[in-house]
Design a protein around this motif. Structure first.
Motif, PDB file in Angstrom:
ATOM      1  N   GLU A 113      19.378 -46.606  16.398  1.00  0.00           N
ATOM      2  CA  GLU A 113      18.564 -47.740  16.154  1.00  0.00           C
ATOM      3  C   GLU A 113      17.266 -47.879  15.970  1.00  0.00           C
ATOM      4  N   ASP A 114      16.676 -46.793  16.214  1.00  0.00           N
ATOM      5  CA  ASP A 114      14.965 -46.512  16.452  1.00  0.00           C
ATOM      6  C   ASP A 114      14.668 -46.116  14.920  1.00  0.00           C
TER       7      ASP A 114
ATOM      8  N   ASP B   6      14.229 -46.014  10.331  1.00  0.00           N
ATOM      9  CA  ASP B   6      14.621 -46.798   9.359  1.00  0.00           C
ATOM     10  C   ASP B   6      15.322 -46.305   8.235  1.00  0.00           C
TER      11      ASP B   6
ATOM     12  N   VAL C  60      11.578 -42.549  12.640  1.00  0.00           N
ATOM     13  CA  VAL C  60      11.225 -43.783  13.565  1.00  0.00           C
ATOM     14  C   VAL C  60      10.375 -44.673  12.959  1.00  0.00           C
ATOM     15  N   TYR C  61      11.049 -45.921  13.013  1.00  0.00           N
ATOM     16  CA  TYR C  61      10.244 -47.069  12.493  1.00  0.00           C
ATOM     17  C   TYR C  61       8.804 -47.291  13.048  1.00  0.00           C
TER      18      TYR C  61
ATOM     19  N   ASN D 110       8.358 -49.000  16.660  1.00  0.00           N
ATOM     20  CA  ASN D 110       9.080 -48.481  17.733  1.00  0.00           C
ATOM     21  C   ASN D 110       8.144 -47.535  18.602  1.00  0.00           C
ATOM     22  N   TYR D 111       7.027 -47.076  18.297  1.00  0.00           N
ATOM     23  CA  TYR D 111       6.183 -46.148  18.920  1.00  0.00           C
ATOM     24  C   TYR D 111       5.653 -47.003  20.022  1.00  0.00           C
TER      25      TYR D 111
ATOM     26  N   ARG E   2       6.741 -49.761  21.082  1.00  0.00           N
ATOM     27  CA  ARG E   2       8.017 -49.929  22.266  1.00  0.00           C
ATOM     28  C   ARG E   2       8.134 -48.698  23.165  1.00  0.00           C
ATOM     29  N   TYR E   3       7.943 -47.597  22.647  1.00  0.00           N
ATOM     30  CA  TYR E   3       8.020 -46.484  23.663  1.00  0.00           C
ATOM     31  C   TYR E   3       6.853 -46.390  24.458  1.00  0.00           C
TER      32      TYR E   3
END
Length: 130
Positions: free
Chosen positions: A13-14, A16, A21-22, A25-26, A28-29
């Motif tokens: 889900e993370d 693309d 990793v989209y 999302n970084y 978000r991390y």
């Protein structure tokens, strides 16, 4: 100050359509890592909000160095300090096997729920001085 370390795993889900990793999302991390720091300091953000005080990110500078992919085990490494009575700054890196793949400088401020800047709570300032 000893860097805070927050491990995470990249899930499907993370990613693309290219399987990496989209980019958003970084953010978000690194937000999750900052939330862990606040919790480990013993601060209750829900109680703060009930008192009318919240943390707000006012600035992010980010560099995307390399791509992460599904299944990668990453670590967010964070150093932080009170930069002023109102600002809390964070230097954060997302690492894979010790190599930096993303880095960010984040400035957070405390505000009232009505949007007015206020001083960092005394317990945060005292903790950050240690």
């Amino acid at each position: 100050m000893t860097p805070h370390r927050f491990p995470l795993t990249v899930y499907y889900e993370d990613t693309d359509m290219a399987g990496v990793v989209y980019y958003a999302n970084y953010l978000r991390y690194i937000e999750r890592a900052r939330s862990e720091i606040v919790e480990q300091m013993g601060l209750d953000q829900n109680a703060m909000r009930a008192q009318g005080i919240v943390f707000v990110v006012s600035r992010v500078e980010a560099d995307y160095v390399s791509a992460a992919r599904m299944g990668d085990r990453l670590e967010v490494v964070t150093t932080h300090q009170a930069a002023s009575p109102v600002r809390w700054t964070f230097d954060q890196e997302v690492q894979r096997d010790g190599a930096v793949i993303f880095r960010a400088h984040v400035v957070a401020v405390t505000m009232t729920t009505g949007g007015k800047p206020v001083r960092l709570p005394a317990e945060i300032r005292a903790t950050l001085k240690k």
